[in-house]
Scaffold this active site. Sequence first.
Site: not given
Ligand code: AMP
Length: 283
Positions: A30, A37, A61
Site C-alpha cells: 500500500m 517492504h 480493506q
Molecule cells: P502493506 O503495505 O502494509 O500492505 O504491506 C505490504 C507487505 O509488506 C505485506 O506483505 C506486509 O506483511 C509486509 N510488511 C509490512 N511491514 C513489515 C515488516 N515490518 N516486516 C516484514 N514485512 C512487512
Amino acid sequence: LKVIDHIEQVREWVRAHKTLNHRIGFVPTMGALHEGHLSLVRRSTAENDVAVVSIFVNPLQFGVNEDLQKYPRPLEKDIRMLSQCGVDLCFHPQASELLGEDLQTFVDMQGLPEHLCGLKRPGHFRGVCTIVAKLFNIVSPDRAYFGRKDLQQLFIIQKMVRDLNFSVEIVPCPIVREADGLAVSSRILYLSPDERKDATILSKVIKQAAEAPWAELTASELIAQLRKSVTAVASARIDYIQIVDESLEDVKLVKNGDILALAVYIGSTRLIDNYVFGQKLNF
Ligand code: AMP
C-alpha cells in the site's frame, strides 16, 4: 524502473517477459515504503528475473471508521526507493480502474478470517483477498512475497492460493524491526514522540512471552501476565492478545510453533505484532 498506472499496459509488459521465459517476482504493497517492504522487494529482485511492486491503498480493506483518507501516500519517495532497489516495474493503479464502477465479485473466505484481526475488522480480509486475487490475475507472478508481520494475512493468502489454484508460489518473509524491537510499519508515522516510546510495549511483551516458562503455564495464565504489562502503559489499549495454533484457534497449553498474536492501540493508532513460540528473537 517503469511506472505504469493502467492494467492493459501491465499485461503487455508481463506478456513480453513471459515470452522471454522470465520469472516474475511480485510484492503487493500500500506504499509508504519502509525497511519492512524493502526486505521483501530485495528478496524478490534477488530471486527472480524481473521484479514487480504494486502500490495501491486498497479502499476495500479499510473499515468505515479506519484511516483510508489519512493513510500516507508519498508516491515520489516510494518510486525513488523502488528504483534504488532495482525493481523493474511499479504498478500504481487508480481505484477507479482497478475496482471499476460496479464490482460484484469478491473472494470471501470462511474460516481463517473468522479470528484475530478478522473479527475486529469486518470485511478486511475480503477486501485484501479480492484485491490480491485481482493483482495476481494482472501481474501473473511466479512468486509473491508477503511479510510475517501480517501473519493472519499471510496464512489467508496461502490458503486462497491453494483453494483457488493460483499458479504462484507464496514466499513468507521475516518481520523487520527497529533497533528497539518495534515492528516497522507505515502506521508508525502517526505516532507522537511519546507514543513512539510507548509503542515498544508490543515487542516488550513478545520478549516477556519468549522468556517466560511458557511450557509450564497455561495460555490464559501467560496472557494475563502480558495483559498486565500492556495495561501499565497509559496510552496503550488492548484490542486483542491471543495465543493460537496454525489454524488460528485459541490454545489452552502453549507448544512450539504456537503463535502469540497482539493488536494494541497506542493512542488512536492500531499496531499489530506476533511471535512464534520457540523462535529466537533478534532484538
Ligand atoms: P502493506 O503495505 O502494509 O500492505 O504491506 C505490504 C507487505 O509488506 C505485506 O506483505 C506486509 O506483511 C509486509 N510488511 C509490512 N511491514 C513489515 C515488516 N515490518 N516486516 C516484514 N514485512 C512487512
